[in-house]
Design an enzyme around this catalytic site. Sequence first.
Site, PDB file in Angstrom:
ATOM      1  N   GLY A  46      28.278  38.552  38.979  1.00 18.86           N
ATOM      2  CA  GLY A  46      28.150  37.505  39.991  1.00 18.86           C
ATOM      3  C   GLY A  46      29.449  36.762  40.244  1.00 18.86           C
ATOM      4  O   GLY A  46      29.579  36.039  41.233  1.00 18.86           O
TER       5      GLY A  46
ATOM      6  N   ASP B 265      21.984  41.345  28.815  1.00 20.15           N
ATOM      7  CA  ASP B 265      23.095  41.589  29.747  1.00 20.15           C
ATOM      8  C   ASP B 265      24.435  41.164  29.151  1.00 20.15           C
ATOM      9  O   ASP B 265      25.480  41.424  29.752  1.00 20.15           O
ATOM     10  CB  ASP B 265      22.852  40.872  31.080  1.00 20.15           C
TER      11      ASP B 265
HETATM   12  P1  AMP Z   1      26.033  34.496  31.865  1.00 20.32           P
HETATM   13  O1  AMP Z   1      25.005  33.533  31.428  1.00 20.32           O
HETATM   14  O2  AMP Z   1      27.405  33.906  32.048  1.00 20.32           O
HETATM   15  O3  AMP Z   1      26.043  35.744  31.046  1.00 20.32           O
HETATM   16  O4  AMP Z   1      25.628  34.933  33.360  1.00 20.32           O
HETATM   17  C1  AMP Z   1      24.390  35.460  33.693  1.00 20.32           C
HETATM   18  C2  AMP Z   1      24.449  35.946  35.108  1.00 20.32           C
HETATM   19  O5  AMP Z   1      24.754  34.886  35.995  1.00 20.32           O
HETATM   20  C3  AMP Z   1      25.470  37.032  35.374  1.00 20.32           C
HETATM   21  O6  AMP Z   1      24.939  37.900  36.330  1.00 20.32           O
HETATM   22  C4  AMP Z   1      26.639  36.245  35.926  1.00 20.32           C
HETATM   23  O7  AMP Z   1      27.488  37.020  36.741  1.00 20.32           O
HETATM   24  C5  AMP Z   1      25.926  35.193  36.736  1.00 20.32           C
HETATM   25  N1  AMP Z   1      26.726  33.974  36.899  1.00 20.32           N
HETATM   26  C6  AMP Z   1      27.020  33.056  35.968  1.00 20.32           C
HETATM   27  N2  AMP Z   1      27.754  32.061  36.497  1.00 20.32           N
HETATM   28  C7  AMP Z   1      27.946  32.362  37.807  1.00 20.32           C
HETATM   29  C8  AMP Z   1      28.627  31.731  38.896  1.00 20.32           C
HETATM   30  N3  AMP Z   1      29.261  30.568  38.747  1.00 20.32           N
HETATM   31  N4  AMP Z   1      28.603  32.353  40.082  1.00 20.32           N
HETATM   32  C9  AMP Z   1      27.972  33.519  40.255  1.00 20.32           C
HETATM   33  N5  AMP Z   1      27.305  34.151  39.279  1.00 20.32           N
HETATM   34  C10 AMP Z   1      27.285  33.590  38.068  1.00 20.32           C
HETATM   35 MG    MG Z   2      27.017  37.327  30.947  1.00 18.71          MG
END
Ligand code: AMP
Ligand code: MG
Length: 493
Positions: A96, A260
């Site tokens: 993302g 993930d």
């Molecule tokens: P994480 O908790 O960082 O592992 O993220 C979980 C999901 O949310 C993944 O698909 C990330 O790419 C997405 N994600 C986290 N933060 C953002 C952001 N600021 N913008 C877009 N996608 C995000």
């Molecule tokens: Mg992640």
Amino acid sequence: MSTSHALFAPGRTGCSFASLPATFYRQVRPRPLTEPRLLHANPAAAALLGLDAADLDSAAFLRLCSGQDGLPGVAPLATVYSGHQFGVWAGQLGDGRAHLLGDVAGPRGRFEIQLKGSGRTPFSRMGDGWAVLRSSVREYLASAAMAGLGIPTTQALALVASRDPVMRETLETAAVVTRLAPTFVRFGHFEHWAGSHDDQAALLCYVVRHWYPQCLVGPDAAPDLPATACQLLAEVCRRTARLIAQWQLAGFCHGVMNTDNMSILGLTLDYGPYGFMDTFQANHVCNHSDTQGRYAWNAQPAVARWNLYRLAGSLMVLGCVREDLEAALAPFEAEFLQAYHAGMARKLGLPDWRAEDVQLGDDWWALLHEQRADFTLAFRCLAADPAGASAWLALFADPAAARGWLARYRARLAQSPVPAPERRRAMDAANPLYVLRNHLAQQAIVAAQAGDGSEIERLMRLLAAPYAERPGFDAYARPPDANVLPVAVSCSS
Ligand code: AMP
Ligand code: MG
């Protein structure tokens, strides 16, 4: 978008991920940071790409790591994956806010270059695509800290900051971390294709051919898919079990062990609200967003196993039978315990690990937990015993309780005599003096937010060699002052 011809000859760059069916990714350009500033570059990671100090100083390097340039002849992309978050199926996620620039042939094989915090992608969902400087500093430092400890991890190549505003709980600024790994494929990539035989087969063959060739069963042109999948699962199970054993022995809590965030290569991946423990609490939860304590320190091995079962489930579409998948995962506990016991033996200075040492080890944790002793120093100071026993005892609120354990430990050492200086050397090489405590990362963040990268530089040097005592760095070995409020870390990044 121009390309970084100056850094890499065109023949060295490519993008193996783009050989997968087009449904696995979307081509999308990073959104460049405005007025980017290179806060830090990591020479150790750069060496993996064959880059030297002059390359890191170049304008081309900053353009690459701030999202302005791609790799020669390669279109950047974002990949799709799914996953279980906090034990619940979350459906489609994906990169993302990350862009895969491609891969580069270096002296130790091919490494993928990925930007994190580089703008929105088709998988951003509600997110803004940005990462704040605070979380980027934390990811950057943690990658180096884990590498310094010898724990498998993705590598951080560069940290680029800008004044672009990003709204979180407060207004912060944007940054991009450039990460390296042979592949960023996650358990979640396999979960995403759990309903499609042909796509799962493509992903399996891609991963096995590139990184697990020993798992390929049958002819290369027409592999036995169920057998190959089970071989891969068994190998990922082994690597994951060993990785988690290393986390436990370092007092490292990942904080968000969603499927993930689990690397198919058994690397530590996606540093967010992680923590290296100060005072030991077996059920320590480092992520303030984890209200149920799902990812507590003492839950990590079981969670890893649970995550491996989700990976296994995604392979059923290939025709794997349940019994074979279960057989591939059955060694998890034994693999974990073997790595954990071998590590405990090294940390405690025992030349071997015996069945009766399990009790000594369990009582060690119980002692640290009850006395809220500092994780890192409790191990480190034990090496000085018996000459430095008082420094070790001083770590415990009730030295009498610690004395009881120490007496049993000394009796155990007497059964496997090793000359004291030799034992101390071996223990010092297994027990770091410096770890990336939250308050140390916080100091570096505060300085970086004021435009000063010198604290990052200091920590990078220190954490690259965390076992060697350095004159003038006493404060970096100490736990945070008791009167200072602990740094709260959450999923906000
Ligand atoms: P994480 O908790 O960082 O592992 O993220 C979980 C999901 O949310 C993944 O698909 C990330 O790419 C997405 N994600 C986290 N933060 C953002 C952001 N600021 N913008 C877009 N996608 C995000
Ligand atoms: Mg992640």
